[in-house]
Structures are given as structure tokens and as C-alpha cells.
Motif scaffolding. Structure first.
Motif, short mmCIF file in Angstrom:
data_model
loop_
_atom_site.label_atom_id
_atom_site.label_comp_id
_atom_site.label_asym_id
_atom_site.label_seq_id
_atom_site.Cartn_x
_atom_site.Cartn_y
_atom_site.Cartn_z
N PHE A 142 12.23 20.08 -19.20
CA PHE A 142 13.46 19.54 -19.75
C PHE A 142 14.34 18.98 -18.63
O PHE A 142 14.53 19.63 -17.59
CB PHE A 142 14.24 20.63 -20.50
CG PHE A 142 13.47 21.24 -21.63
CD1 PHE A 142 13.09 20.49 -22.73
CD2 PHE A 142 13.12 22.59 -21.59
CE1 PHE A 142 12.36 21.06 -23.77
CE2 PHE A 142 12.40 23.17 -22.62
CZ PHE A 142 12.02 22.40 -23.71
N LEU A 143 14.88 17.80 -18.86
CA LEU A 143 15.82 17.22 -17.91
C LEU A 143 17.16 17.94 -18.02
O LEU A 143 17.60 18.27 -19.12
CB LEU A 143 16.01 15.73 -18.21
CG LEU A 143 14.73 14.86 -18.19
CD1 LEU A 143 15.07 13.43 -18.56
CD2 LEU A 143 14.03 14.92 -16.84
N ASN A 144 17.82 18.18 -16.90
CA ASN A 144 19.09 18.90 -16.89
C ASN A 144 18.98 20.21 -17.66
O ASN A 144 19.80 20.54 -18.52
CB ASN A 144 20.20 18.04 -17.51
CG ASN A 144 20.37 16.72 -16.77
OD1 ASN A 144 20.33 16.68 -15.54
ND2 ASN A 144 20.54 15.64 -17.53
N ASP A 145 17.92 20.98 -17.34
CA ASP A 145 17.64 22.21 -18.07
C ASP A 145 18.72 23.27 -17.84
O ASP A 145 19.17 23.49 -16.73
CB ASP A 145 16.29 22.77 -17.63
CG ASP A 145 16.00 24.11 -18.25
OD1 ASP A 145 15.99 24.19 -19.48
OD2 ASP A 145 15.81 25.08 -17.49
N ASN A 146 19.13 23.91 -18.96
CA ASN A 146 20.12 24.98 -18.90
C ASN A 146 19.57 26.30 -19.42
O ASN A 146 20.32 27.25 -19.63
CB ASN A 146 21.36 24.60 -19.73
CG ASN A 146 22.14 23.46 -19.10
OD1 ASN A 146 22.54 23.55 -17.94
ND2 ASN A 146 22.34 22.40 -19.85
N SER A 147 18.26 26.37 -19.64
CA SER A 147 17.65 27.53 -20.28
C SER A 147 17.98 28.83 -19.56
O SER A 147 18.40 29.81 -20.18
CB SER A 147 16.13 27.36 -20.35
OG SER A 147 15.78 26.19 -21.02
N GLU A 148 17.78 28.84 -18.23
CA GLU A 148 17.99 30.07 -17.47
C GLU A 148 19.46 30.48 -17.48
O GLU A 148 19.79 31.66 -17.59
CB GLU A 148 17.51 29.87 -16.03
CG GLU A 148 17.29 31.17 -15.28
CD GLU A 148 16.52 30.98 -13.99
OE1 GLU A 148 16.46 31.95 -13.22
OE2 GLU A 148 15.99 29.87 -13.75
N ARG A 149 20.35 29.50 -17.40
CA ARG A 149 21.79 29.80 -17.42
C ARG A 149 22.20 30.40 -18.75
O ARG A 149 23.00 31.34 -18.81
CB ARG A 149 22.59 28.53 -17.14
CG ARG A 149 24.11 28.73 -17.19
CD ARG A 149 24.84 27.46 -16.80
NE ARG A 149 24.61 26.39 -17.73
CZ ARG A 149 25.28 26.23 -18.86
NH1 ARG A 149 26.22 27.10 -19.21
NH2 ARG A 149 25.03 25.20 -19.65
N TRP A 150 21.67 29.84 -19.85
CA TRP A 150 22.00 30.38 -21.18
C TRP A 150 21.56 31.83 -21.31
O TRP A 150 22.27 32.66 -21.88
CB TRP A 150 21.34 29.52 -22.27
CG TRP A 150 22.00 28.20 -22.46
CD1 TRP A 150 23.32 27.91 -22.30
CD2 TRP A 150 21.37 26.98 -22.84
NE1 TRP A 150 23.55 26.58 -22.57
CE2 TRP A 150 22.37 25.98 -22.91
CE3 TRP A 150 20.05 26.62 -23.15
CZ2 TRP A 150 22.09 24.66 -23.27
CZ3 TRP A 150 19.77 25.31 -23.50
CH2 TRP A 150 20.79 24.35 -23.56
N VAL A 151 20.37 32.14 -20.82
CA VAL A 151 19.85 33.50 -20.93
C VAL A 151 20.66 34.44 -20.04
O VAL A 151 21.05 35.53 -20.46
CB VAL A 151 18.36 33.55 -20.55
CG1 VAL A 151 17.87 35.00 -20.50
CG2 VAL A 151 17.52 32.75 -21.55
N GLU A 152 20.91 34.03 -18.80
CA GLU A 152 21.64 34.89 -17.86
C GLU A 152 23.07 35.17 -18.33
O GLU A 152 23.62 36.23 -18.05
CB GLU A 152 21.66 34.25 -16.48
CG GLU A 152 20.29 34.25 -15.79
CD GLU A 152 20.32 33.55 -14.45
OE1 GLU A 152 21.36 32.93 -14.13
OE2 GLU A 152 19.31 33.63 -13.72
#
Length: 418
Positions: A142-152
Motif C-alpha cells: 500500500f502506498l502511504n501505508d498507515n496499517s502499523e500506526r493504526w494498530v499501534e
């Protein structure tokens, strides 16, 4: 299980559904391809324009109430020289206009929507249980991925899509397909399988952390059940039990907030309630955008500031996150009135149609249409439903289903009278 209503797959509708929910692959992943985006909206516009010229329904009633706003919006994007969005809104208009004669409720592949939901749920489970592998193999796509930030930040899981709301939308629609169109989409005749999958999809919505969608996953089916059926003693009994269950559920939730903030499923909602009670901004910053939208409307009350101009004029890097205020701000009182005429008329006609439906298949389709319309209207309070395809395009499909089923029901009644 009843015999399923099968028909030859119409590739145009199949691709429309795919593009609505997974078109982000061409724009927000490492597989982005501008040519495929151009192909998609030109192909869809051409395909539905062809259908319109050969199969247009009689313009009247519901269709006549939809044309002014959809055409007004299409022309608004034309003025902005945004031919891509203009094409999408024209497709939405054409979907409704051809719905009756093109048998849209038969040609739509509901199993496709169901499978989309299973994929979205599988993505969340993969991210939840195989976090390291997900972060190394899926998230980088994913471009500009925020997955890890959302989970953290204990926000939620997006799974195989680029954004939490996109995953929630897929799961909500799939849940409605399972609940109301299981005979057309399900792989099993067992009712316990149906309800187990519906519950799993609803849990998936909660895992995205989207509060409005989470509430909708529970409330929309309940609303459709009550609105779509005539009052009976049995229905009143169910209603009483549901109300008791909801009251008890809210009470238990409220009494266990501290422990639920650590819960994987409910932590976003619990944290929001804790924050609200301690004076935090419950709207997630939306209040400032809403106030700015109202301010801009007062500066341009008649025709608004122009479609797509809120981020440029308002000074925010995102849209209003309220469909009604965005319409008022960008399209003025003229566009807002046309919009209300469309959604209120369609809702009233759908409710009347589902209550009067004599054919069981038609009733199920009308209840699905009602669920999609209610989802669109409720989620529009906090999201940009007129910006995203999974908002207004799904709404157009839902209205198209209602238009077709209404015409079929009339034929059914006429034949019964003979």
C-alpha cells in the motif's frame, strides 16, 4: 434452501462491483496504473451509456426524483474539468435509469459481494494473528501505508485494503447480503452457518475500529427488520426482546469500560467513550471541519464553493467527513435540496414497497436495498459518502434494485388480479 435464481453473469455489473470495492489496487498500491483507471471509468461510462440507449426505463416517479441531483453533480464536476468523477456520477445516474429494463436485481452477482466480505475478513484475521508477516509482506504493497500506526494506536485493522473505512464498507455490504440474500449468495443451506458468518462479518467491522460502521453493523439489520415488516404480535415480542438486549448490552459495556479498553474487538469504542467522559474530542477532529463547512456555506449559500473545493478553500487535507454538510458547502442550498429530495423519496418508496411486497424474493431484495440506503444515510453523518465509490455508487445500485423490484411487484400484483 429455495432454488436459487441464477442468470448469466453480466461482465459490466461484475466489473462495476469489483471496481467499487477493489479499484484502489489501481490507485493506492504498488500496482497503481493510470491507464487501468482511465480504462475503467471510460469502459463503465460507455457500457452503461450503451445500456441506456437500448434499455432505458420509463422516466417517472423515483427515477425522476434522482435525475436532477445526479445530473447537477455530474455537471458540477464537468465545470471543475474533473472528467473522471463526472463519469462516475453519470454511471450512477445510468444505473438507476436502466435498472428496470436491464433486470439489475437479477444481473447483479451477490455472491461476488459475499466473497469480497470473506476476503476482507480474512485480511483482518491475517493481520491480527500474523502481524510480522503482514507488516513485511502485505503492508508494503500500500502506498502511504498507515496499517502499523493504526494498530499501534489501538485504532483498528485494515487487512487487505488500504484504509479502515474501505474494509468496513466491504464487510457491512457482505453482512447485508448474508442476512437478506443468503439464498442467492450463500454456499450452505444451513441457517446456523448464515448467522455465524453474519456475526463474524459484524465482528470484523468492530475490528476495523470504525465507530459509526460498528454501530451500523448492529442497528441497520434491526432497523430493516422493523421498518420492512408490518407490526404483528410476534414482531412486537421480538422488538421488546431486542430493546432489552440492547439496554443490557449498553449497560454492561458502560460498566466494563476499563477492561474493554484492552479488548481487541471493542477497544476503539471503549476508548472513545472514556475520552468523551474526560472531555476529549469525540469527533476525531471532525467538529472543526464541520464548522468550517458551515462557514463556507454562509459565504456561498446558493451554489456553494464548487465540488471538490473544500480541501483547497477550507484549508484541510481531507473532506468534510459529513455528507450532508459537504453537499451544503460545495453545492449550496440548490444542490442540498435536490439531494434531500432524492434520498428521502427513495427511502419512503422503498419502505412502502418492502411492506407491500407479496413475492418473497422481491421482498428480500427490497430489504437489502433498504439496508444499503440506510447505511449510506447513517454513515454519511461522519464519512465522505459522496466522495467515495463505495458510498454513492452502492447507493445508486441499491436504488436501482428498488426500481426494478417495484416494477416486478407491480407485474406480480397485476397477474394476481386476473
Amino acid at each position: 434452501m429455495k432454488k436459487r435464481n441464477r442468470s448469466k453473469v453480466d461482465f459490466v455489473y461484475w466489473y462495476l462491483l469489483f471496481y467499487i470495492f477493489w479499484g484502489f489496487i489501481f490507485t493506492r498500491t504498488v500496482f497503481e496504473n493510470t491507464l487501468l483507471v482511465y480504462f475503467s471509468f471510460i469502459f463503465l461510462l460507455g457500457a452503461f451509456a450503451t445500456k441506456l440507449f437500448s434499455k432505458a426505463s420509463n422516466i417517472g416517479g423515483v427515477i425522476l426524483c434522482c435525475i436532477p441531483y445526479l445530473l447537477y453533480t455530474s455537471l458540477g464536476y464537468l465545470v471543475q474539468a474533473d472528467f473522471q468523477r463526472m463519469s462516475y456520477w453519470l454511471v450512477a445516474l445510468f444505473v438507476i435509469m436502466v435498472a428496470q429494463k436491464d433486470n439489475i436485481s437479477v444481473k447483479l452477482n451477490y455472491r461476488e459481494l459475499y466473497v469480497f466480505g470473506l476476503i476482507a475478513f480474512a485480511g483482518i484475521m491475517f493481520q491480527l494473528f500474523f502481524t510480522s508477516l503482514y507488516n513485511s509482506a502485505i503492508a508494503p504493497l500500500f502506498l502511504n501505508d498507515n496499517s502499523e500506526r493504526w494498530v499501534e494506536s489501538n485504532y483498528g485493522y485494515n487487512g487487505f485494503t488500504y484504509q479502515l473505512a474501505a474494509t468496513a464498507e466491504i464487510l457491512i455490504i457482505a453482512e447485508m447480503v448474508v442476512l437478506f440474500l443468503w439464498d442467492r449468495a450463500g454456499f450452505s443451506s444451513k441457517q446456523w452457518v448464515k448467522y455465524a458468518i453474519a456475526i463474524a462479518l459484524a465482528v470484523g467491522v468492530f475490528l476495523t475500529g470504525k465507530r459509526t460502521n460498528s454501530a451500523m453493523a448492529i442497528l441497520v439489520p434491526v432497523l430493516v427488520f422493523f421498518i420492512g415488516n408490518r407490526a404483528t404480535i410476534k414482531k412486537r415480542g421480538y422488538g421488546f426482546l431486542i430493546i432489552i438486549a440492547l439496554v443490557v448490552g449498553v449497560y454492561l459495556f458502560r460498566e466494563n469500560l476499563s477492561s474493554l479498553t484492552e479488548s481487541v474487538i471493542f477497544r476503539r469504542t471503549a476508548n472513545s467513550m472514556v475520552g468523551y467522559e474526560t472531555g476529549d474530542d469525540f469527533s476525531g477532529g471532525r467538529e472543526f471541519m464541520w464548522l468550517r463547512a458551515i462557514s463556507l456555506y454562509h459565504e456561498h449559500p446558493l451554489f456553494g464553493i464548487g465540488l471538490g473545493n473544500f480541501t483547497r478553500v477550507g484549508g484541510f487535507d481531507t473532506d468534510v467527513h459529513n455528507m450532508y454538510l459537504q453537499c451544503l458547502c460545495e453545492q449550496g442550498i440548490v444542490g442540498f435540496i435536490l439531494f434531500l429530495i432524492m434520498i428521502v423519496t427513495c427511502l419512503i418508496v422503498t419502505i412502502r414497497s418492502v411492506r407491500k411486497a407479496l413475492d418473497s424474493q422481491n421482498k428480500a431484495l427490497l430489504m437489502f436495498s433498504l439496508a444499503c440506503q440506510l447505511s449510506y444515510m447513517l454513515e454519511g453523518i461522519t464519512e465522505n459518502m459522496n466522495v467515495n465509490l463505495d458510498g454513492y455508487m452502492v447507493y445508486a445500485i441499491a436504488v436501482g434494485i428498488m426500481v426494478h423490484c417495484k416494477s416486478k411487484e407491480q407485474l406480480y400484483i397485476n397477474r394476481s388480479d386476473k
